[in-house]
Design an enzyme around this catalytic site. Sequence first.
Site, PDB file in Angstrom:
ATOM      1  N   HIS A 157       0.806  -1.215   0.000  1.00 51.79           N
ATOM      2  CA  HIS A 157       0.000   0.000   0.000  1.00 51.79           C
ATOM      3  C   HIS A 157       0.841   1.268   0.000  1.00 51.79           C
ATOM      4  CE1 HIS A 157      -3.957  -1.843   0.466  1.00 51.79           C
ATOM      5  NE2 HIS A 157      -3.351  -2.753   1.195  1.00 51.79           N
ATOM      6  N   THR A 210       5.255   6.649  -4.196  1.00 50.81           N
ATOM      7  CA  THR A 210       6.649   6.462  -4.565  1.00 50.81           C
ATOM      8  C   THR A 210       7.141   5.154  -3.955  1.00 50.81           C
ATOM      9  OG1 THR A 210       8.901   7.281  -4.215  1.00 50.81           O
ATOM     10  CG2 THR A 210       7.234   8.009  -2.659  1.00 50.81           C
ATOM     11  N   ARG A 309      -8.421  -6.460 -11.725  1.00 52.38           N
ATOM     12  CA  ARG A 309      -7.319  -5.510 -11.874  1.00 52.38           C
ATOM     13  C   ARG A 309      -6.126  -6.132 -12.599  1.00 52.38           C
ATOM     14  NH1 ARG A 309      -9.199  -0.406 -11.588  1.00 52.38           N
ATOM     15  NH2 ARG A 309      -9.444   0.416  -9.474  1.00 52.38           N
ATOM     16  N   ARG A 313      -4.860  -4.505 -16.134  1.00 48.97           N
ATOM     17  CA  ARG A 313      -3.544  -3.876 -16.203  1.00 48.97           C
ATOM     18  C   ARG A 313      -2.532  -4.663 -17.024  1.00 48.97           C
ATOM     19  NH1 ARG A 313      -3.920  -2.341  -9.751  1.00 48.97           N
ATOM     20  NH2 ARG A 313      -5.245  -0.493 -10.036  1.00 48.97           N
TER      21      ARG A 313
END
Length: 483
Positions: A157, A210, A309, A313
């Site tokens: 996360h 980041t 997902r 992706r």
Amino acid sequence: MACFLFLSPFIHPQLQHIVAKMTLLDTLLFYVVHFVDKLEAWHRLPVIIGAVYLGIRRHLHQRYNLLHVGEINGQRYNTEEFAHRTADGTCNHPSDDTIGSQGTFLGRNMPPSTSSYGLLEPHPTVVASKLLARKKFIDNGKQFNMIACSWIQFMIHDWVDHLEDTEQIEIRAPDEISSGCPLKSFKFFKTKKVSTESPHLKNGSLNTRTPWWKQHCIYFSLQEDDKLYMTNCSGYESRVPMWELVGIEGDRKLSTIGMEQMLVSLGHQACGALTLWNYPSWMRNLVAHDINGEDRPDPVDMATLEIYRDRERGVARYNEFRRNLMMIPISKWEDLTDDDEVIEALHEVYGEDVEKLDLQVGLQAEKKIKGFAISETAFFIFLLIASRRLEADRFFTSNFNSKTYTKKGLEWVNKTETLKDVIDRHFPEMTKKWMTCSSAFSVWDSMPTPANYIPLYLRPFHLIFIYLVLPISMVIWLSTILL
């Protein structure tokens, strides 16, 4: 070269196109790896030989499984002007001020999937309900506790969050399974595709976070009965309802509990095993947060969403993923597992088409190497990325010095061998009273590891992974948090 042509029938036919793109040296190294793979022997070899195998495989992955997405537009900079990490991740790479920073493209380990299957084939909710949904809680025994689980949650996360589009998608559960689904339907935002202006990978995803290591919070997970068991320092155990721990109010509640009580509680709870039919039920009706930590208006079925997902992706399905990692693909369900119940369930969802198998399902169904909590396929990605993160981070390479960390800080890092050392430095009475195990990532009331007089380089590799490789990587991260 003629020798290689003579040996080409030895290569699995579905890997020959990958080997054809390799240099002469890499081709030779691949033959070594492929030979050991066919014997399924690397994890049973003495450590020194197994380490050589992993070193060769890591070299090949570094050459062929680190794909840059988009143009490199950063500039060189004076590292002495930035003696600390920046919040947006700029000026962290040794020679480029933007690599890995917030708002840049996420790299890939392989090209986007070439699969012809649709996003709903088979339906993600069917996959989640028939293969992922928890039937009963399965833990890891004494091997890993909730501190280890929280560490993994933290990384996922805190490092990666794809930029979302403004368009919403709605997934509705098929009628034949909808009665057993926590959510009959749910909405979420699409992942935003951004042009890379590159002829190779034309589209990519931007990271709103980041991926560099930095100080941040640790997430918590809950057991199947939707309680987090909190043990105070007098030994009294209480159960905290799940709804009191989620969201901003949950963060406030956890902050009042204190670090010591949280560590004791998490240390004594075994985390869930990464296996089929063990996805937490409460996560299938979850109020997710946006990037600012605010509650989203629509709850989501995370098990279903994760399957969708990956497909959205361009993450390769299981067999294509293995081929891209130079691993031997499966040709039938029995190659994946010897569990008859799992084989029957896979056949029900995917039929006989092993190419349809979703990556997450395959990783959890895959036969695990003795002592491993994750699959071999997942371990090879770990092997590549865990070391790559260190090599690309100047705070662990060129700026790993007393000028950056202070003399005392560098001394702490260099003298720390395990997470247990880190915790003991801050809470010596707690570890003395509550921790009997050798590793702080094991369940704390488990027995310590017995003395082993066999030299390290002669021991089976799986023991080295459990007691050396994983703890060291965790200690590096936690030291940056607690220093």
